[in-house]
Design a protein around this motif. Structure first.
Motif, PDB file in Angstrom:
ATOM      1  N   LEU A 179      78.871  39.077  36.377  1.00  0.00           N
ATOM      2  CA  LEU A 179      78.274  38.719  35.229  1.00  0.00           C
ATOM      3  C   LEU A 179      79.120  39.531  34.176  1.00  0.00           C
ATOM      4  O   LEU A 179      79.157  41.000  34.291  1.00  0.00           O
ATOM      5  N   HIS A 180      79.636  39.048  33.131  1.00  0.00           N
ATOM      6  CA  HIS A 180      80.593  39.759  32.238  1.00  0.00           C
ATOM      7  C   HIS A 180      79.837  39.801  31.006  1.00  0.00           C
ATOM      8  O   HIS A 180      79.029  38.831  30.619  1.00  0.00           O
ATOM      9  N   LEU A 181      80.307  40.625  30.008  1.00  0.00           N
ATOM     10  CA  LEU A 181      79.864  40.974  28.761  1.00  0.00           C
ATOM     11  C   LEU A 181      80.964  41.215  27.937  1.00  0.00           C
ATOM     12  O   LEU A 181      81.557  42.252  27.743  1.00  0.00           O
ATOM     13  N   GLN A 182      81.482  40.325  26.973  1.00  0.00           N
ATOM     14  CA  GLN A 182      82.420  40.310  26.264  1.00  0.00           C
ATOM     15  C   GLN A 182      81.771  40.829  24.807  1.00  0.00           C
ATOM     16  O   GLN A 182      80.894  40.270  24.247  1.00  0.00           O
ATOM     17  N   MET A 183      82.224  42.050  24.348  1.00  0.00           N
ATOM     18  CA  MET A 183      81.615  42.591  23.108  1.00  0.00           C
ATOM     19  C   MET A 183      82.635  42.566  22.111  1.00  0.00           C
ATOM     20  O   MET A 183      83.571  43.614  22.163  1.00  0.00           O
TER      21      MET A 183
END
Length: 119
Positions: free
Chosen positions: A80-84
């Motif tokens: 699970l990736h989170l690009q911020m």
């Protein structure tokens, strides 16, 4: 049992970007939902983004339009990736990966990764 390991936190200037990743292993077929939460000092833990059981993505109001959540499935691991993007000082928090194991009916949490945004 589901194991979660986060990575990718760090220090960034306001307006910058970071990408967090969560590796879920173990009983990944039992995962009903997998999510990102965050907790800032002195504040309650809040939802950042969530993959629902129906495959939809839900974002917390404070990150909509800036954060993007995505998911990759490997043979024995779910990522699970989170690009911020456009990070602000108020995004400073410990970010946690969470999964709900529907077979064991229990929550799983990662150890957290620190994100610090300097203004």
């Amino acid at each position: 049992q589901v194991q979660l390991v986060e990575s990718g936190g760090g220090l960034v200037q306001a307006g910058g970007s970071l990408r967090l990743s969560c590796a879920a292993s173990g009983s990944i077929s039992s995962i009903v939902t997998i999510r990102w939460f965050r907790q800032a000092p002195g504040k309650q833990r809040e939802l950042v983004a969530a993959f629902t059981s129906g495959g939809n993505i839900i974002y917390g109001d404070s990150v909509k339009g800036r954060f993007t959540c995505s998911r990759d499935n490997a043979e024995n691991t779910v990522y699970l990736h989170l690009q911020m993007n456009n990070l602000q000082a108020e995004d400073t928090a410990v970010y946690y990966c969470y999964a709900y194991d529907g077979k064991k009916v229990e929550d799983a949490w990662g150890q957290g990764t620190q994100v610090t945004v300097s203004s």
